[in-house]
Design a protein around this motif. Structure first.
Motif, PDB file in Angstrom:
ATOM      1  N   ALA A  28       0.873  -1.144  -0.228  1.00 36.39           N
ATOM      2  CA  ALA A  28      -0.313  -0.194  -0.051  1.00 36.39           C
ATOM      3  C   ALA A  28       0.812   1.571   0.464  1.00 36.39           C
ATOM      4  N   TRP A  29       1.754   1.587   0.670  1.00 31.23           N
ATOM      5  CA  TRP A  29       2.778   2.597   0.733  1.00 31.23           C
ATOM      6  C   TRP A  29       3.678   2.429   0.441  1.00 31.23           C
ATOM      7  N   GLY A  30       4.270   1.280  -0.417  1.00 30.82           N
ATOM      8  CA  GLY A  30       5.897   1.282  -1.330  1.00 30.82           C
ATOM      9  C   GLY A  30       6.357   0.938  -0.599  1.00 30.82           C
ATOM     10  N   ARG A  31       7.907   0.525  -1.225  1.00 30.75           N
ATOM     11  CA  ARG A  31       8.725   0.074  -1.095  1.00 30.75           C
ATOM     12  C   ARG A  31      10.429   0.576  -1.926  1.00 30.75           C
ATOM     13  N   MET A  32      10.866   1.284  -0.622  1.00 31.51           N
ATOM     14  CA  MET A  32      12.044   1.813  -0.906  1.00 31.51           C
ATOM     15  C   MET A  32      13.565   1.061  -1.203  1.00 31.51           C
ATOM     16  N   ASN A  33      13.930   0.893  -2.418  1.00 35.72           N
ATOM     17  CA  ASN A  33      15.100   0.778  -2.407  1.00 35.72           C
ATOM     18  C   ASN A  33      16.609   1.794  -2.565  1.00 35.72           C
ATOM     19  N   SER A  34      17.661   2.190  -2.841  1.00 38.11           N
ATOM     20  CA  SER A  34      18.750   2.952  -3.196  1.00 38.11           C
ATOM     21  C   SER A  34      18.350   4.201  -4.162  1.00 38.11           C
ATOM     22  N   LYS A  35      17.501   3.178  -5.725  1.00 40.35           N
ATOM     23  CA  LYS A  35      17.741   3.629  -6.817  1.00 40.35           C
ATOM     24  C   LYS A  35      16.143   3.777  -6.606  1.00 40.35           C
ATOM     25  N   SER A  36      14.725   3.411  -6.564  1.00 36.35           N
ATOM     26  CA  SER A  36      13.289   3.282  -6.855  1.00 36.35           C
ATOM     27  C   SER A  36      12.481   3.078  -5.967  1.00 36.35           C
ATOM     28  N   TYR A  37      11.335   3.165  -6.132  1.00 36.68           N
ATOM     29  CA  TYR A  37      10.179   2.847  -5.202  1.00 36.68           C
ATOM     30  C   TYR A  37       9.054   2.075  -5.879  1.00 36.68           C
ATOM     31  N   TYR A  38       8.788   1.393  -5.429  1.00 36.68           N
ATOM     32  CA  TYR A  38       7.969  -0.038  -5.788  1.00 36.68           C
ATOM     33  C   TYR A  38       6.821   0.034  -4.937  1.00 36.68           C
ATOM     34  N   SER A  39       5.617   0.044  -5.503  1.00 33.70           N
ATOM     35  CA  SER A  39       4.292   0.078  -4.491  1.00 33.70           C
ATOM     36  C   SER A  39       2.942  -0.753  -5.810  1.00 33.70           C
ATOM     37  N   ASN A  40       2.568  -1.902  -5.306  1.00 32.21           N
ATOM     38  CA  ASN A  40       1.226  -2.870  -5.856  1.00 32.21           C
ATOM     39  C   ASN A  40       0.044  -2.210  -6.184  1.00 32.21           C
ATOM     40  N   ASN A  41      -0.643  -1.220  -5.398  1.00 31.40           N
ATOM     41  CA  ASN A  41      -1.693  -1.374  -5.416  1.00 31.40           C
ATOM     42  C   ASN A  41      -2.266   0.591  -6.192  1.00 31.40           C
ATOM     43  N   TYR A  42      -3.898   0.430  -5.521  1.00 35.13           N
ATOM     44  CA  TYR A  42      -4.098   2.186  -5.900  1.00 35.13           C
ATOM     45  C   TYR A  42      -5.067   2.050  -4.743  1.00 35.13           C
ATOM     46  N   GLU A  43      -4.380   3.224  -3.523  1.00 31.05           N
ATOM     47  CA  GLU A  43      -5.134   3.458  -2.704  1.00 31.05           C
ATOM     48  C   GLU A  43      -5.363   5.001  -2.244  1.00 31.05           C
ATOM     49  N   PHE A  44      -5.839   5.434  -1.279  1.00 31.68           N
ATOM     50  CA  PHE A  44      -6.641   6.383  -1.590  1.00 31.68           C
ATOM     51  C   PHE A  44      -6.526   7.170  -0.226  1.00 31.68           C
ATOM     52  N   GLY A  45      -6.252   8.721   0.268  1.00 36.24           N
ATOM     53  CA  GLY A  45      -6.857   8.613   1.751  1.00 36.24           C
ATOM     54  C   GLY A  45      -6.123   9.830   2.443  1.00 36.24           C
ATOM     55  N   VAL A  46      -6.713  10.807   3.606  1.00 39.73           N
ATOM     56  CA  VAL A  46      -6.370  11.725   3.704  1.00 39.73           C
ATOM     57  C   VAL A  46      -4.930  12.240   4.959  1.00 39.73           C
ATOM     58  N   VAL A  47      -4.440  13.047   5.514  1.00 40.43           N
ATOM     59  CA  VAL A  47      -4.050  13.353   6.774  1.00 40.43           C
ATOM     60  C   VAL A  47      -4.627  14.337   6.882  1.00 40.43           C
ATOM     61  N   LEU A  48      -4.951  14.554   8.812  1.00 42.09           N
ATOM     62  CA  LEU A  48      -5.144  15.802   8.917  1.00 42.09           C
ATOM     63  C   LEU A  48      -4.561  16.490  10.157  1.00 42.09           C
ATOM     64  N   CYS A  49      -3.351  17.467  10.024  1.00 41.59           N
ATOM     65  CA  CYS A  49      -2.864  17.787  10.643  1.00 41.59           C
ATOM     66  C   CYS A  49      -3.417  18.600  12.144  1.00 41.59           C
ATOM     67  N   ASN A  50      -2.763  19.220  12.922  1.00 43.47           N
ATOM     68  CA  ASN A  50      -2.977  19.568  13.859  1.00 43.47           C
ATOM     69  C   ASN A  50      -4.502  18.730  15.494  1.00 43.47           C
ATOM     70  N   VAL A  51      -4.036  17.382  15.500  1.00 48.47           N
ATOM     71  CA  VAL A  51      -4.221  16.468  16.113  1.00 48.47           C
ATOM     72  C   VAL A  51      -3.959  16.639  17.633  1.00 48.47           C
ATOM     73  N   GLU A  52      -4.740  16.935  18.172  1.00 56.63           N
ATOM     74  CA  GLU A  52      -4.511  16.950  20.064  1.00 56.63           C
ATOM     75  C   GLU A  52      -4.651  15.601  20.189  1.00 56.63           C
ATOM     76  N   TYR A  53      -3.766  14.813  21.278  1.00 58.34           N
ATOM     77  CA  TYR A  53      -4.264  13.827  22.258  1.00 58.34           C
ATOM     78  C   TYR A  53      -4.183  14.291  23.405  1.00 58.34           C
TER      79      TYR A  53
END
Length: 414
Positions: free
Chosen positions: A355-380
Motif C-alpha cells: 500500500a505505501w510502497g517499498r524503497m531501495n537505493s534507486k527506486s520505489y515500488y508499490s502494488n496498489n491503487y490507494e487513497f486517503g487523507v492526512v489530518l494535521c494539528n491533531v491533539e492527544y
C-alpha cells in the motif's frame, strides 16, 4: 453537518450508539436539503452493485464505479459507467482506493472511508469515514488549490472520465484542510515520489507537522520524536528496514533524499511503531461469526513467520464495541517531547509495503491503487484516551491502547 470536515465510525448492526459518533451508509449519501445526487463516483476493492444501487435509486443519478471486484452486477442499468484502472502487473496489483464523490446541485460531498462497498462492510465490521461538503456553483470556475489539484490528479490516475474530473472546477475548495495521499501501482503512474510513503513525507513536511526535524539534509541530524500507532485489516511482509523508512517519512522526511541507505544508521530501538492487528482469538470470538474475519481480515502466514518480521512491533487491536472486528486503516502519530500533538491518516492504505510502497537505493515500488487523507494539528489527551481534531473528539472505532502481543497471541493468519 459536514461543512468543516468530520470523522465518524460506521454504524454497527444491532449495536446502540450515539448519532454524533456513528453514521450509516444512508446517512453518508443523504443531503439535509433533500437534494438528489446528480452524479456519484464510487470506488472500492469490492462493490456490491445490487446493494449500492438500491441506495442510489433515483433515475436522475448518474453513477461511475471504479473497482477491483464487482458483486451482483446490474448490467441493465444504463445510469452506470464501470471502470477498471490499468495495472501493468495485474497478477499482483489491485485497485484498493475507497473514495466517494457525490455531486448535489448546491454542493459536492467528499467521502473517504476504510469500508468495502458492501452491506457487511458498513454494518458488521467497524470502519472509519472522513466527510466534508464543499459549495458548488454550476457554470462557475473556482481557483484551484493544492487540495483540488491533488484530487484531480488522483481521479486521473483512476481513469475517471475527464468530463467528471472537470466538475471539480465548479466546486469551492477553499475550506479544505485535509491533505490527500495516494498510491498507484508501479508502472501505472509517472513520478513515483508523488505517491505512497514519499507523498506522505512531502505532505507532512509542507504542513510543518514536525518542527524539530524541519529542513534536514542528513540522516545523522535526525531527531526521532514520534510514536506511531498503525491500524489495518491486512498484514504484509514487514521488516525492520521498511519500518525505519516509514518512521522517517512520518516525520516529514524522505529516506531517498536523506542519502538512503544511510537511514540504516537509525537504530531499531528508536523506531517507535506499534502495528495493531486482530489476534486469532478475537476473530474466533466475533459476535457476528468467525467467517467475518475470513472475509475482512487478512494476514500472510508466510510473511508473519519469516525471521525478518518485526514481531516485537505487534500490539493488540481493541475495538470500541466488544467482540467485533475493526476493518479501519488508520495511522495515529504522536510527535514531540510531550506526545500531545501530531497527525492522523485515514483511508484505504493498510500498513503494508504493497500500500505505501517499498524503497531501495534507486527506486520505489508499490502494488496498489490507494487513497486517503492526512489530518494535521491533531491533539492527544494526556491519558491517551482521546484524539481531537478541529476542536472535536474523533470517534475512532478502536481504543487507544498500546498492549504488546502476549506469548500466546498470534495475528489472524490465513
Amino acid at each position: 453537518m459536514f461543512s468543516r470536515g468530520a470523522v465518524r465510525r460506521t454504524k454497527m448492526q444491532g449495536v446502540k450508539s450515539l448519532a454524533s459518533d456513528t453514521i450509516s451508509f444512508s446517512g453518508v449519501i443523504e443531503a439535509k436539503s433533500g437534494e438528489t445526487i446528480e452524479h456519484a463516483l464510487v470506488t472500492g476493492f469490492y462493490i456490491d452493485e445490487h446493494w449500492l444501487l438500491s441506495h442510489l435509486s433515483s433515475a436522475n443519478t448518474r453513477i461511475t464505479l471504479v473497482a477491483e471486484h464487482r458483486l451482483n452486477e446490474q448490467l441493465g442499468d444504463s445510469r452506470v459507467t464501470r471502470i477498471t484502472p490499468p495495472k501493468p502487473k495485474a497478477s499482483v496489483q489491485i485497485m484498493h482506493s475507497k473514495l466517494m464523490i457525490l455531486y448535489f446541485a448546491s454542493h459536492m460531498r467528499f467521502v473517504v472511508s476504510t469500508a468495502s462497498m458492501t452491506p457487511y462492510g458498513w454494518s458488521v465490521v467497524q470502519n472509519a469515514v472522513f466527510i466534508q461538503d464543499f459549495p458548488r456553483a454550476k457554470g462557475r470556475v473556482y481557483t484551484a488549490n493544492s487540495f483540488s489539484l491533488a484530487l484531480a490528479y488522483a481521479l486521473h490516475d483512476l481513469s475517471v472520465p475527464h468530463e467528471l474530473i472537470g466538475l471539480l472546477n465548479e466546486v469551492k475548495f477553499a475550506d479544505a484542510r485535509a491533505h490527500i495521499v495516494t498510491t498507484v501501482p508501479s508502472g501505472a503512474g509517472g513520478n513515483m515520489e508523488e505517491y505512497g510513503a514519499e507523498r506522505l513525507a512531502r505532505v507532512l513536511k509542507e504542513a510543518g507537522a514536525d518542527p524539530e526535524n524541519q529542513g534536514l539534509d542528513d540522516i545523522d541530524e535526525f531527531r526521532p520524536n514520534g510514536r506511531l500507532y498503525c491500524v489495518g485489516s491486512s498484514l504484509g511482509p514487514l521488516d525492520d528496514k521498511w519500518l525505519r523508512d516509514m518512521y522517517v517519512c512520518a516525520h516529514g522526511l524522505s529516506p531517498l533524499k536523506l542519502g538512503w541507505p544511510g537511514v540504516k544508521t537509525l537504530p531499531n530501538s528508536l523506531v517507535d511503531i506499534g502495528v495493531a492487528f486482530h489476534t486469532q482469538q478475537q476473530v474466533e470470538q466475533c459476535r457476528y461469526g468467525s467467517e467475518v474475519g475470513e472475509q475482512h481480515i487478512y494476514a500472510q502466514r508466510k510473511a508473519y513467520e519469516d525471521k525478518k518480521f518485526p514481531h516485537s512491533a505487534m500490539v493488540r487491536l481493541e475495538p470500541v464495541v466488544d467482540k467485533t472486528l475493526v476493518h479501519a486503516k488508520v495511522i495515529l502519530a504522536r510527535m514531540g517531547e510531550s506526545q500531545r500533538a501530531g497527525w492522523m491518516y485515514i483511508g484505504s492504505h493498510n500498513f503494508t509495503p504493497a500500500a505505501w510502497g517499498r524503497m531501495n537505493s534507486k527506486s520505489y515500488y508499490s502494488n496498489n491503487y490507494e487513497f486517503g487523507v492526512v489530518l494535521c494539528n491533531v491533539e492527544y489527551s494526556s491519558d491517551s484516551s482521546s484524539v481531537r481534531w478541529d476542536g472535536r473528539e474523533v470517534p475512532l472505532p478502536f481504543k487507544l491502547t498500546w498492549e504488546p502481543y502476549g506469548r500466546s497471541d498470534t495475528p489472524y493468519l490465513k
